[in-house]
Every structure is written in structure tokens, then in C-alpha cells.
Design a protein around this motif. Structure first.
Motif, short mmCIF file in Angstrom:
data_model
loop_
_atom_site.label_atom_id
_atom_site.label_comp_id
_atom_site.label_asym_id
_atom_site.label_seq_id
_atom_site.Cartn_x
_atom_site.Cartn_y
_atom_site.Cartn_z
N THR A 163 -13.58 -18.65 -3.72
CA THR A 163 -13.60 -17.60 -4.73
C THR A 163 -13.87 -18.21 -6.10
O THR A 163 -13.28 -19.24 -6.44
N ASN A 164 -14.75 -17.55 -6.83
CA ASN A 164 -15.09 -18.03 -8.16
C ASN A 164 -15.64 -19.46 -8.12
O ASN A 164 -15.25 -20.32 -8.91
N VAL A 165 -16.47 -19.68 -7.16
CA VAL A 165 -17.18 -20.95 -7.01
C VAL A 165 -18.64 -20.59 -6.76
O VAL A 165 -18.91 -19.69 -5.97
N GLN A 166 -19.53 -21.24 -7.43
CA GLN A 166 -20.95 -20.98 -7.21
C GLN A 166 -21.37 -21.53 -5.84
O GLN A 166 -21.25 -22.73 -5.60
N VAL A 167 -21.79 -20.64 -4.92
CA VAL A 167 -22.21 -21.09 -3.59
C VAL A 167 -23.71 -20.91 -3.44
O VAL A 167 -24.23 -19.80 -3.52
N SER A 188 -16.13 -14.81 -2.21
CA SER A 188 -16.27 -13.76 -3.20
C SER A 188 -16.51 -14.36 -4.58
O SER A 188 -16.15 -15.52 -4.83
N HIS A 189 -17.12 -13.57 -5.42
CA HIS A 189 -17.40 -14.01 -6.78
C HIS A 189 -18.09 -15.37 -6.73
O HIS A 189 -17.67 -16.34 -7.37
N ALA A 190 -19.12 -15.47 -5.91
CA ALA A 190 -19.73 -16.77 -5.63
C ALA A 190 -21.24 -16.76 -5.84
O ALA A 190 -21.90 -17.75 -5.52
C1 LIG Z 1 -23.13 -16.31 -11.27
O1 LIG Z 1 -24.34 -16.28 -12.01
C2 LIG Z 1 -24.16 -15.85 -13.35
C3 LIG Z 1 -25.52 -15.74 -14.00
O2 LIG Z 1 -26.48 -16.41 -13.27
C4 LIG Z 1 -23.25 -16.83 -14.08
O3 LIG Z 1 -23.04 -16.40 -15.41
C5 LIG Z 1 -21.92 -16.91 -13.36
O4 LIG Z 1 -21.10 -17.88 -13.96
C6 LIG Z 1 -22.13 -17.28 -11.91
N1 LIG Z 1 -20.85 -17.19 -11.20
C7 LIG Z 1 -20.25 -18.26 -10.68
C8 LIG Z 1 -18.97 -18.01 -9.96
O5 LIG Z 1 -20.70 -19.38 -10.76
#
Ligand SMILES: *[C@@H]1O[C@H](CO)[C@@H](O)[C@H](O)[C@H]1NC(C)=O
Ligand SMILES: *[C@@H]1O[C@H](CO)[C@@H](O)[C@H](O)[C@H]1NC(C)=O
Ligand SMILES: *[C@@H]1O[C@H](CO)[C@@H](O)[C@H](O)[C@H]1NC(C)=O
Ligand SMILES: *[C@@H]1O[C@H](CO)[C@@H](O)[C@H](O)[C@H]1NC(C)=O
Ligand SMILES: *[C@@H]1O[C@H](CO)[C@@H](O)[C@H](O)[C@H]1NC(C)=O
Ligand SMILES: *[C@@H]1O[C@H](CO)[C@@H](O)[C@H](O)[C@H]1NC(C)=O
Ligand SMILES: *[C@@H]1O[C@H](CO)[C@@H](O)[C@H](O)[C@H]1NC(C)=O
Length: 424
Positions: A163-167, A188-190
Motif C-alpha cells: 500500500t502506498n508503494v509505487q508498483v 492499493s494506492h500503488a
Molecule cells: C502515482 O502517480 C502519481 C502521478 O504520476 C504520483 O504523484 C503519485 O505519487 C504516485 N503514487 C505512488 C504511491 O507512488
């Protein structure tokens, strides 16, 4: 004969209070004996290799990390001899200099559970021994960024929470293809892109893909999961109709498809999902009429159908609506309620119907004052007005009290003046 019944309540109160007082007084002393005996850990201590690994991860080891409760519950150990081993590890709020090392993770291959909370360590390849042993992996606001390939190595997981990690992955399938034992899945939130997988081979109980960028429709692979209890697909870009096969999710109690682009009507098959407690279909482009069977769903507590294109007469009565904890049908401009069945005081956010079942006017969303256009119908609805005016009762009573006091004062003064005149 009167005193005994009066004494009885007091007796009960004493009986209830006394055990509480005594246990709360006894508990602290018994607590310390329980926590201190881990001096028996003098016979079995943590594996020295694991102590060094924990030190490298900034987990304090001056005190036995296996003692209960350990430092911020970061570690849970087994009871093997001659050395105990860590089975659960939580790294939270890691300082920036902390990094996972292959050697440390290899030493910690007894872990079943690994949680990373606010821990932006760079992801590294896990040793095969750890992959084999790991059952539960959680990364919340951690790891900066992971690839689907990296997550997909964790093949023995039953629980995955990211969660809240860019995947970064071409789709969930890349991650899930080999996780055959998964029961609880949260990504989620990824910013996860792609389509819902066409094939998931597992006994999933919980799926949460909320707040991503998934597109396409709901595949049959999801609706054949007859053990699924919770499905959260909210806040994606999913589209198409809600499949009729959703009725096959017989174990489902939580369903959120909110904030997507689903269209078409609510399938009748949902009536087969009798255990549903929470149904959120809000903020889509669903149309058609709202089915009456929803009011027969005995377990339902949360119903959100707001911001869709539903039309026609709301098929619910007051007792159903008041039984729910959440009921929202706002933002459906062609929906209306029958004012001989429902009171305007319920403030449903939709217009009353004319005799053809069409809304008579635009819903007065902003007017906090009652819409008096249908007062003739709302006279009998004392319950509804009670329910909605609850918050005003306090202030009203207060104002009434002040008014009575003031008028009494005025009356007294007048009386005194009159008296003074008379008695002169
Ligand atoms: C998802 O992408 C948006 C814009 O590309 C970015 O602002 C956001 O931080 C990203 N979310 C995560 C959890 O990395
Ligand atoms: C540690 O675990 C116990 C029992 O589960 C819990 O009550 C306590 O709040 C936890 N402490 C921390 C710091 O997480
Ligand atoms: C998963 O665990 C089993 C034992 O429970 C083991 O035989 C298997 O090799 C493990 N799988 C992986 C990919 O490590
Ligand atoms: C579903 O997802 C939303 C958005 O992430 C979240 O607020 C909610 O708690 C989730 N509910 C469940 C039961 O997972
Ligand atoms: C509902 O929307 C679909 C397209 O999304 C359309 O084909 C259908 O006619 C609509 N039904 C009603 C009753 O408006
Ligand atoms: C309200 O509707 C429910 C379900 O349709 C029904 O069982 C119940 O008898 C109705 N109650 C009243 C007071 O009409
Ligand atoms: C409203 O309810 C009354 C009483 O049940 C019924 O006679 C009437 O036809 C309903 N009106 C509409 C528009 O459905």
C-alpha cells in the motif's frame, strides 16, 4: 417491603465494580512476574547469526529481542533449542542508512512474516530460503518503488499487502501468476496499471486493488472465487457492465466498485449474495432502476449508490432506510422517491416523484431549511422528523429553558412591582 428492590441495583453495581477494581489492582503485579521470567531465556537465546542480522537492520538487541513484548513488537520468536529464531519481523520508520542485505536476510530465513512500515529501504533479491519460508509480506509506504517481477518472487505467500508503494508492472498477472497459496491480497494506492488477471488460481478471501489505474472489465476469474469475502476495486478505471456472474460470489460480504466507469444496470444476480453487508457502487455510470430486492438483503448495513444515472422510483420504505448505517443515493438526477411512502425529512438528496414516477423538481441540495412543497405528506412522519432533528433537540431545549427562565423573571419583577404598589 420497599427497601430490598431499591437495594438490589446497588448490590449489582457493587458486584460489577468490585471485580473490576480487584483485577485491575492485581493485574500489574502478576504482569511483571510474567514478563520477567524470560530469564528462562538464559537457557535458550536468539541465534547469534540472527542477532547480528537484526543489529544490521537497526533493531536493538541489548535486551533479548525475543522477550515479550519486544521492542515495538518488532520481533516474534519461536521456542526452538539450543537457539530461538525470529519468525516475525517488523521494520518501521527506518532511518535512511538502514538497508536490507542478502546476508542478513539469509540469516533471517526463518521468517514467516515480514512487515515494512514507512521504511524506504531499496528492494533487493530475497534468498531462496527466505522466499520458501515467507508467508506474509507487507510494505506500507515503503521500498520507494518495486517491480511486479520483484513481488512475483514471493511465491509462498498467503498474505500480500502493498500500500502506498509505487508498483511498476504491466498488470497484476505478472505479480500473481505463481502465488498459488494467496488468501489475502492488497495492492492499493500503488499506481498499478493493466487489466485484472484473466486467471487467478487460489483460494482468495480478500482482494483489494483500490486506488490504482486498472482498466477493462471484471473477468470471470474473479467471480469464480467462491471463498471471496471482500472485493475492493474502488478508484480505478474499470468499465463495462457488472457481470451477472457476480452472483456466484456467495461468500462475499464487502463489495466496493466505487469510482470507476461501470455502466449498465445492477444485475439481479446480486440478490444471491445474501451475506452482503457493505455495497458501494457509487460514482460510476450505472443506469436502470434500483432493484427492490436490495431491501430484502437482511445483512446490509452500508448502501451507497450515489453519483450514477439511476432513474425511477426509489423502491425502499422508511424502516429499511433507517435500519442502514449508511444510505446514499445523491447525485442521480432522474431518481425520485414516493412521498406517500417516504418523508421529505429523510433528506435523501433526490426529488419527490410525480404520479408518473418522474422527479417533480430538482433536488434542493443546498437548502438546509425544509422543502415545504410536500408538507401535506410529511405530517404523519413523526419518526422521520425525530430522527433527523435529533441534533436540534439539545439547542431547542436550551432555548426553551432560557425563554422560560426569562419570562419567569419578568413575571416575578412585575409581581414585585405590583406588590410594592399594593402594599404601600
Ligand atoms: C502515482 O502517480 C502519481 C502521478 O504520476 C504520483 O504523484 C503519485 O505519487 C504516485 N503514487 C505512488 C504511491 O507512488
Ligand atoms: C504490541 O502488541 C500488543 C499485543 O498485540 C499490543 O497491544 C501493543 O499495542 C503493541 N505495541 C506496539 C508498540 O505496537
Ligand atoms: C514453498 O514452501 C514449500 C514447503 O512448504 C517448499 O517445498 C517450496 O519449495 C516453497 N516454494 C518456494 C518457491 O520457495
Ligand atoms: C477499500 O478501498 C478504499 C480506498 O482505498 C479504502 O478506503 C477502504 O478502507 C477499503 N475497504 C476495505 C474493506 O478494504
Ligand atoms: C444504460 O446504459 C447503456 C449503455 O451504457 C445503454 O445501452 C442502455 O440503453 C441504458 N439503459 C437505460 C435504461 O437507460
Ligand atoms: C419495508 O420493506 C421491507 C422489505 O421490502 C418489508 O419487509 C417491510 O415489511 C416493509 N416495512 C413497512 C413498514 O412497510
Ligand atoms: C406511491 O405509493 C402509493 C401508495 O403505496 C401508490 O398508490 C402510488 O402509486 C405510488 N406512486 C408512485 C409514483 O409510485
Amino acid at each position: 417491603m420497599k427497601p430490598p428492590p431499591l437495594l438490589l441495583p446497588f448490590l449489582f453495581i457493587f458486584l460489577f465494580i468490585f471485580p473490576n477494581i480487584t483485577t485491575s489492582q492485581i493485574l500489574p503485579p502478576t504482569h511483571s512476574p510474567i514478563t520477567s521470567p524470560p530469564s528462562s531465556s538464559s537457557t535458550t537465546t536468539l541465534d547469534p547469526k540472527q542477532i547480528r542480522a537484526l543489529q544490521s537492520l537497526n533493531i536493538p538487541t541489548s535486551k533479548d529481542p525475543c522477550s515479550q513484548p519486544s521492542y515495538q513488537n518488532a520481533t516474534i520468536c519461536d521456542n526452538t533449542t539450543p537457539f530461538r529464531h525470529v519468525t516475525s519481523l517488523t521494520l518501521s520508520n527506518c532511518p535512511s542508512y538502514v538497508a536490507l542485505s542478502f546476508t542478513a536476510l539469509k540469516s533471517l530465513s526463518t521468517l514467516h512474516t515480514l512487515h515494512l512500515l514507512n521504511c524506504h529501504v531499496p528492494p533487493i533479491r530475497f534468498p531462496p530460503e527466505l522466499i520458501s519460508s515467507l508467508r506474509s509480506f507487507t510494505a506500507v509506504n515503503s521500498l520507494r518503488r518495486v517491480t511486479g517481477a520483484w513481488l512475483s518472487q514471493l511465491q509462498n505467500l498467503t498474505d500480500l499487502t502493498v500500500t502506498n508503494v509505487q508498483v511498476k508492472a504491466s498488470g497484476p498477472y505478472v505479480i500473481l501468476a505463481h502465488m498459488t497459496k494467496l488468501q489475502s491480497l492488497t495492492i492499493s494506492h500503488a499506481n498499478l496499471t493493466g487489466y485484472l488477471p484473466g486467471h487467478i488460481h487460489s483460494k482468495l478471501i480478500h482482494i483489494d486493488f483500490s486506488e490504482n489505474q486498472l482498466k477493462g472489465n471484471i473477468p470471470i476469474s474473479i467471480t469464480i472465487l467462491d471463498t471471496l469475502q471482500s472485493l475492493n476495486l474502488s478508484s480505478n478505471s474499470l468499465s463495462g457492465e457488472i457481470p451477472v456472474s457476480i452472483g456466484d460470489l456467495v461468500s462475499l460480504n464487502f463489495l466496493s466498485l466505487a469510482s470507476n466507469s461501470f455502466s449498465g444496470s445492477i444485475p439481479d444476480s446480486i440478490s444471491a449474495v445474501s451475506g452482503l453487508v457493505h455495497m458501494d457502487l457509487s460514482s460510476n455510470q450505472l443506469n436502470g432502476t434500483i432493484p427492490k430486492f436490495i431491501s430484502q438483503m437482511k445483512n446490509l448495513k452500508h448502501l451507497n449508490l450515489a453519483n450514477n444515472n439511476f432513474h425511477g422510483v426509489l423502491p425502499f420504505n422508511q424502516s429499511f432506510i433507517q435500519r442502514l448505517e449508511v444510505f446514499n443515493v445523491n447525485g442521480n438526477s432522474n431518481l425520485c422517491y414516493n412521498h406517500s411512502i417516504l418523508s421529505s425529512k429523510l433528506k435523501l438528496g433526490v426529488s419527490p416523484c410525480d404520479k408518473y414516477g418522474m422527479p417533480v423538481s430538482q433536488p434542493s441540495k443546498d437548502s438546509s431549511a425544509d422543502d415545504n412543497s410536500d408538507d401535506d405528506y410529511s405530517d404523519g412522519d413523526e419518526d422521520a422528523s425525530k430522527n433527523n432533528k435529533e441534533h436540534h433537540h439539545g439547542p431547542n431545549k436550551f432555548v426553551l429553558g432560557v425563554a422560560i427562565t426569562l419570562s419567569s423573571l419578568v413575571f416575578l419583577i412585575v409581581l414585585m412591582v405590583l406588590c410594592a404598589k399594593c402594599c404601600r
